[in-house]
Design a protein around this motif. Structure first.
Motif, PDB file in Angstrom:
ATOM      1  N   THR A  25      31.024  33.237  38.462  1.00 48.07           N
ATOM      2  CA  THR A  25      32.375  32.917  38.413  1.00 48.07           C
ATOM      3  C   THR A  25      32.637  32.200  39.792  1.00 48.07           C
ATOM      4  OG1 THR A  25      34.555  34.027  38.702  1.00 48.07           O
ATOM      5  CG2 THR A  25      32.819  35.047  39.662  1.00 48.07           C
ATOM      6  N   THR A  26      33.653  31.189  39.754  1.00 44.93           N
ATOM      7  CA  THR A  26      34.010  30.462  40.998  1.00 44.93           C
ATOM      8  C   THR A  26      35.196  31.118  41.624  1.00 44.93           C
ATOM      9  OG1 THR A  26      35.508  29.302  39.620  1.00 44.93           O
ATOM     10  CG2 THR A  26      33.314  28.343  39.908  1.00 44.93           C
ATOM     11  N   VAL A  27      35.648  32.205  41.342  1.00 42.25           N
ATOM     12  CA  VAL A  27      36.801  33.161  41.976  1.00 42.25           C
ATOM     13  C   VAL A  27      35.994  34.356  42.657  1.00 42.25           C
ATOM     14  CG1 VAL A  27      38.992  34.005  41.798  1.00 42.25           C
ATOM     15  CG2 VAL A  27      38.476  32.175  40.420  1.00 42.25           C
ATOM     16  N   ASP A  28      36.191  34.471  43.880  1.00 43.86           N
ATOM     17  CA  ASP A  28      35.532  35.844  44.372  1.00 43.86           C
ATOM     18  C   ASP A  28      36.265  36.963  43.981  1.00 43.86           C
ATOM     19  OD1 ASP A  28      33.751  34.422  45.860  1.00 43.86           O
ATOM     20  OD2 ASP A  28      34.715  34.574  47.741  1.00 43.86           O
ATOM     21  N   PRO A  29      35.701  37.985  43.961  1.00 47.59           N
ATOM     22  CA  PRO A  29      35.966  39.268  43.257  1.00 47.59           C
ATOM     23  C   PRO A  29      37.518  40.055  44.053  1.00 47.59           C
ATOM     24  CG  PRO A  29      34.094  39.757  44.095  1.00 47.59           C
ATOM     25  CD  PRO A  29      34.227  38.183  44.286  1.00 47.59           C
ATOM     26  N   GLU A  88      31.616  38.017  36.308  1.00 48.93           N
ATOM     27  CA  GLU A  88      33.085  38.290  36.725  1.00 48.93           C
ATOM     28  C   GLU A  88      33.041  39.111  37.804  1.00 48.93           C
ATOM     29  OE1 GLU A  88      35.367  39.927  33.255  1.00 48.93           O
ATOM     30  OE2 GLU A  88      33.765  38.874  32.106  1.00 48.93           O
ATOM     31  N   ILE A  89      32.270  39.613  38.495  1.00 54.05           N
ATOM     32  CA  ILE A  89      32.065  40.383  39.589  1.00 54.05           C
ATOM     33  C   ILE A  89      31.664  39.846  41.025  1.00 54.05           C
ATOM     34  CG2 ILE A  89      32.279  42.561  38.408  1.00 54.05           C
ATOM     35  CD1 ILE A  89      29.208  41.789  40.532  1.00 54.05           C
ATOM     36  N   ALA A  90      30.878  38.709  40.795  1.00 52.80           N
ATOM     37  CA  ALA A  90      30.108  37.876  41.946  1.00 52.80           C
ATOM     38  C   ALA A  90      30.821  37.264  42.972  1.00 52.80           C
ATOM     39  CB  ALA A  90      28.919  37.111  41.156  1.00 52.80           C
ATOM     40  N   PHE A  91      30.361  37.240  44.192  1.00 48.77           N
ATOM     41  CA  PHE A  91      30.828  36.407  45.117  1.00 48.77           C
ATOM     42  C   PHE A  91      30.315  34.826  44.941  1.00 48.77           C
ATOM     43  CE2 PHE A  91      31.792  40.187  47.549  1.00 48.77           C
ATOM     44  CZ  PHE A  91      33.240  39.904  47.860  1.00 48.77           C
ATOM     45  N   SER A  92      30.798  33.978  45.374  1.00 45.97           N
ATOM     46  CA  SER A  92      30.240  32.512  45.064  1.00 45.97           C
ATOM     47  C   SER A  92      28.940  32.338  45.805  1.00 45.97           C
ATOM     48  CB  SER A  92      31.280  31.724  45.544  1.00 45.97           C
ATOM     49  OG  SER A  92      31.609  31.711  46.799  1.00 45.97           O
ATOM     50  N   ASN A  93      28.564  33.421  47.141  1.00 47.11           N
ATOM     51  CA  ASN A  93      27.233  33.020  47.773  1.00 47.11           C
ATOM     52  C   ASN A  93      26.331  33.974  46.890  1.00 47.11           C
ATOM     53  OD1 ASN A  93      25.221  32.445  49.384  1.00 47.11           O
ATOM     54  ND2 ASN A  93      25.889  34.193  50.767  1.00 47.11           N
TER      55      ASN A  93
END
Length: 236
Positions: A5-9, A59-64
């Motif tokens: 995902t491109t949006v942080d959780p 859906e739960i991942a940070f972008s890094n």
């Protein structure tokens, strides 16, 4: 691995409702990838539920994603899954908390049958490095030398179980259905800072579950609880 995902959780985020079917292919890849004998009359392994749990990564991942690793996994079982059956999967991000140089996303996943019966619940703690600028190979500390490390003391009671397997790269590939990722491909793993393919947490978790299934029998499928912490990566 699902697309990131491109949006942080965010805490409280509801995860998309999905379905999970216990089909023959999933069962074959599970047993062959772990080098476990599949008995035709056996109940569906409880740790097969690690698949729909892990499918929420996007859906739960940070972008890094550099160096991301499982930190902890909890399960509660209420009824055995059945082969050939489709289940409803839902989830929610329960917490995001710091752990040394990492941010950990804790998300809850539930599986229900078509009648709404709760089959199992999991709490997945997925960690992400906060340092986005670091490059090169990741270094891991000896767990026993980490600050505040606890020494394991053998508890009272009778020992049980025991299982030894040598995990190969081929086993990793089969367990993850031949999909290329840092769990099956060395180039993909090195891009994330790892020295080699990282044996998936679902595989080591499955071995722990297998030992408990053998020890506690049918009651494990209807009332078992598991809380397992990961200390460092495992390599083929």
């Amino acid at each position: 691995m699902p697309e990131p995902t491109t949006v942080d959780p965010q805490i409280g985020k509801a995860l998309s409702e999905r379905s999970f079917r216990v089909d023959a292919s999933a069962l074959d890849d599970y047993h062959n990838g772990l080098a476990l004998t599949r008995e035709p009359s056996a109940l569906v392994p409880t740790m097969l539920a690690g698949s729909p749990d892990n499918d929420y990564f996007g859906e739960i991942a940070f972008s890094n994603h550099r160096g991301h690793l499982w930190m902890r996994q909890e399960f509660e079982f209420f009824a055995p899954l059945e082969a050939g059956t489709r289940y409803v999967v839902s989830g929610q991000i329960r917490d995001i908390y710091p752990r040394r140089d990492r941010s950990v996303v804790q998300y809850e996943v539930e599986l229900h049958d078509a009648d709404g019966q709760l089959m199992l619940r999991s709490q997945h703690h997925q960690s992400f490095l906060r340092d986005r600028e670091a490059t090169g190979e990741l270094q891991f500390r000896d767990p026993g030398k980490k600050p505040g490390a606890r020494k394991f003391e053998l508890p009272a009671g009778e020992p049980f179980g025991g299982l030894e397997r040598k995990i190969t790269l081929e086993m990793c590939g089969e367990f993850f259905h031949g999909n290329a990722s840092y769990h099956t491909d060395r180039a993909a793993s090195k891009e994330l800072g790892f020295q080699d393919v990282v044996v998936g947490g679902r595989m080591t978790l499955a071995y722990a579950g297998h030992v408990l299934e053998e020890a506690f029998g049918a009651s494990w499928w209807s009332s078992g609880r598991l809380d397992l912490k990961f200390t460092n990566p495992t390599w083929p």
